[in-house]
Design a protein around this motif. Structure first.
Motif, mmCIF file in Angstrom:
data_model
loop_
_atom_site.group_PDB
_atom_site.id
_atom_site.type_symbol
_atom_site.label_atom_id
_atom_site.label_comp_id
_atom_site.label_asym_id
_atom_site.label_seq_id
_atom_site.Cartn_x
_atom_site.Cartn_y
_atom_site.Cartn_z
ATOM 1 N N ALA A 98 0.827 -1.201 0.000
ATOM 2 C CA ALA A 98 0.000 0.000 0.000
ATOM 3 C C ALA A 98 0.866 1.258 0.000
ATOM 4 C CB ALA A 98 -0.916 -0.002 1.215
ATOM 5 N N PRO A 99 0.438 2.303 -0.693
ATOM 6 C CA PRO A 99 1.198 3.559 -0.727
ATOM 7 C C PRO A 99 1.080 4.313 0.587
ATOM 8 C CG PRO A 99 -0.863 3.796 -1.910
ATOM 9 C CD PRO A 99 -0.773 2.353 -1.526
ATOM 10 N N ASP A 100 1.893 5.345 0.732
ATOM 11 C CA ASP A 100 1.885 6.208 1.906
ATOM 12 C C ASP A 100 0.521 6.913 2.001
ATOM 13 O OD1 ASP A 100 2.256 8.126 3.844
ATOM 14 O OD2 ASP A 100 4.006 9.052 2.904
ATOM 15 N N PRO A 101 -0.220 6.748 3.104
ATOM 16 C CA PRO A 101 -1.524 7.413 3.229
ATOM 17 C C PRO A 101 -1.449 8.929 3.057
ATOM 18 C CG PRO A 101 -1.271 5.747 4.932
ATOM 19 C CD PRO A 101 0.059 5.857 4.238
ATOM 20 N N PHE A 147 -2.850 8.396 10.071
ATOM 21 C CA PHE A 147 -4.214 8.581 9.581
ATOM 22 C C PHE A 147 -5.114 7.457 10.089
ATOM 23 C CE2 PHE A 147 -2.074 11.291 6.560
ATOM 24 C CZ PHE A 147 -3.027 12.211 6.155
ATOM 25 N N PRO A 148 -6.386 7.746 10.358
ATOM 26 C CA PRO A 148 -7.335 6.660 10.621
ATOM 27 C C PRO A 148 -7.396 5.735 9.401
ATOM 28 C CG PRO A 148 -8.316 8.805 11.094
ATOM 29 C CD PRO A 148 -7.030 9.071 10.387
ATOM 30 N N ASP A 149 -7.656 4.433 9.630
ATOM 31 C CA ASP A 149 -7.640 3.493 8.505
ATOM 32 C C ASP A 149 -9.028 3.001 8.117
ATOM 33 O OD1 ASP A 149 -8.237 1.837 10.598
ATOM 34 O OD2 ASP A 149 -6.576 0.441 10.274
ATOM 35 N N ALA A 193 -5.187 3.504 0.269
ATOM 36 C CA ALA A 193 -4.083 3.508 1.233
ATOM 37 C C ALA A 193 -4.145 2.343 2.218
ATOM 38 C CB ALA A 193 -4.064 4.828 1.996
ATOM 39 N N PHE A 194 -5.368 1.859 2.515
ATOM 40 C CA PHE A 194 -5.502 0.861 3.575
ATOM 41 C C PHE A 194 -6.146 -0.446 3.120
ATOM 42 C CE2 PHE A 194 -5.513 5.015 5.799
ATOM 43 C CZ PHE A 194 -4.356 4.843 6.549
ATOM 44 N N GLY A 195 -6.500 -0.529 1.832
ATOM 45 C CA GLY A 195 -7.049 -1.774 1.322
ATOM 46 C C GLY A 195 -8.441 -2.102 1.817
ATOM 47 N N ARG A 196 -9.150 -1.131 2.382
ATOM 48 C CA ARG A 196 -10.505 -1.360 2.847
ATOM 49 C C ARG A 196 -11.467 -1.443 1.660
ATOM 50 N NH1 ARG A 196 -10.499 -2.680 8.327
ATOM 51 N NH2 ARG A 196 -9.138 -1.238 9.484
ATOM 52 N N ARG A 197 -12.467 -2.279 1.772
ATOM 53 C CA ARG A 197 -13.489 -2.274 0.736
ATOM 54 C C ARG A 197 -14.323 -1.003 0.901
ATOM 55 N NH1 ARG A 197 -18.632 -2.813 -0.619
ATOM 56 N NH2 ARG A 197 -19.136 -3.856 -2.593
ATOM 57 N N ALA A 198 -14.296 -0.150 -0.083
ATOM 58 C CA ALA A 198 -15.031 1.109 -0.032
ATOM 59 C C ALA A 198 -15.520 1.418 -1.439
ATOM 60 C CB ALA A 198 -14.139 2.231 0.486
ATOM 61 N N VAL A 199 -16.647 2.064 -1.523
ATOM 62 C CA VAL A 199 -17.238 2.417 -2.813
ATOM 63 C C VAL A 199 -16.746 3.805 -3.202
ATOM 64 C CG1 VAL A 199 -19.379 2.704 -4.108
ATOM 65 C CG2 VAL A 199 -19.243 1.010 -2.269
#
Length: 349
Positions: free
Chosen positions: A30-33, A106-108, A131-137
């Motif tokens: 993952a890249p730098d947030p 940063f919050p993830d 940045a964090f690999g979370r599933r997000a739309v």
């Protein structure tokens, strides 16, 4: 359709991803947030081509969120000049200071990111996914166009946005959500373009409902544009001894916090008063035409030929060397007016 669609798009992305300074290569760590967040804020309402140089300069001067948090507001606003939508710069600094107070972390999660200053639904989702690999739309203008065409969404924008988001949610995978979001962005930027989409090169063409209509360019359907109101104002060029009088605009409002030429109080809601900051002889220096998101502005430039400086106190502004006017960080509107003044007065900056 969702699983095969995501797989086809990610395979395409692995081979064709754009190389961008804030992006990690597909499938890598993952890249730098900080870099993801900074780029996403800069890219709001701004093109990739325009952002690249600003991103490079910001990360050179402030390589971490903590470094940015410690920067003087005036320097950040000046560095932002020309990118437009200046509330973003104020929110950028406010957010950096909150994150720095958290130890620079940063919050993830989307919810945690939404709690930061200036992060709306889109930016929070983009940072969470990329940045964090979370599933997000993640739905920006490019994704909006791609989804509208995939599902041939017939309702005009902006009313169709809830439906577009539901469709985007349905096709977003659990894994590699960040790569999927960036793949959708790249597809919209390079293949599924507003005009003349390159359907023969699209990895999703077999599933695209708009293509089957024979008129993919018709989507997304857009409501008729309302005419923009036109405003009128004046800006004032007051120079002496090789310096020009500049003011700092109020923090809230149009171009808030930016260094600028004094003006007569024009706004999105109405024309300016026409009143000058000092009395004496003025002559016309031309007109600057400028477009804002919700209105157009004709800004008449007046050049001072008097010598009454009594009304110009240090608490109101500053004398800035004309030869360094390009370093003042003027927003685009006032940079245009300054260039016009230099031409009108025969002065070279």
């Amino acid at each position: 359709m969702p699983a095969p669609l995501a797989s086809a798009l990610l395979d395409w992305y692995d081979a064709h991803a754009r190389t961008l300074p804030w992006r990690a290569a597909p499938g890598t760590s993952a890249p730098d947030p900080y870099r993801v967040w900074l780029s996403e804020v800069m890219l709001q309402q701004t093109t990739v081509a325009a952002v690249k140089s600003y991103f490079a300069e910001f990360t050179r001067r402030w390589p971490t969120v903590t470094a940015l948090a410690e920067a003087p507001e005036g320097e950040v606003m000046a560095a932002w000049a020309g990118l437009g939508y200046y509330a973003r710069a104020r929110n950028l600094l406010a957010c950096a200071r909150v994150v720095a107070a958290r130890g620079g972390v940063f919050p993830d999660t989307e919810d945690g990111l939404r709690a930061l200053p200036g992060l709306g639904a889109y930016t929070a989702a983009a940072v969470a996914a990329i940045a964090f690999g979370r599933r997000a739309v993640v739905v920006d203008a490019n994704v909006e166009r791609v989804v509208s065409r995939l599902f041939a969404v017939a309702e005009p924008l902006p009313g169709s946005r809830p439906a577009i988001r539901r469709h985007a949610d349905a096709i977003t995978p659990e894994l590699r959500a960040g790569d999927f979001a960036q793949a959708m962005m790249d597809l919209g930027a390079t293949i599924c373009t507003p005009r003349s989409p390159r359907c023969l090169l699209c990895p999703l063409s077999a599933s695209c409902a708009a293509r089957k209509t024979g008129e993919p360019e018709r989507f997304p359907v857009k409501a008729a544009k309302k005419p923009k109101p036109q405003r009128n104002g004046r800006a004032f060029w007051i120079a002496r001894n090789g310096a020009v009088w500049l003011v700092r605009r109020p923090d809230k409002g149009m171009l808030g916090g930016m260094r600028a030429l004094p003006d007569d109080g024009w706004s999105a809601k109405g024309d300016g008063s026409g009143e000058a900051p000092v009395s004496g002889s003025w002559e016309p220096g031309g007109t600057v035409a400028h477009g804002f998101t919700h209105f157009g502005l004709d800004l008449d430039l007046l050049i001072y030929r008097g010598n009454d400086w009594a009304g110009l106190g240090a608490e109101q502004g500053e004398w800035w060397p004309v030869e360094r006017i390009d370093e003042a960080g003027l927003p685009t509107l006032f940079a245009k007016a300054a260039r016009l003044a230099l031409v009108s007065t025969g002065v070279e900056a």
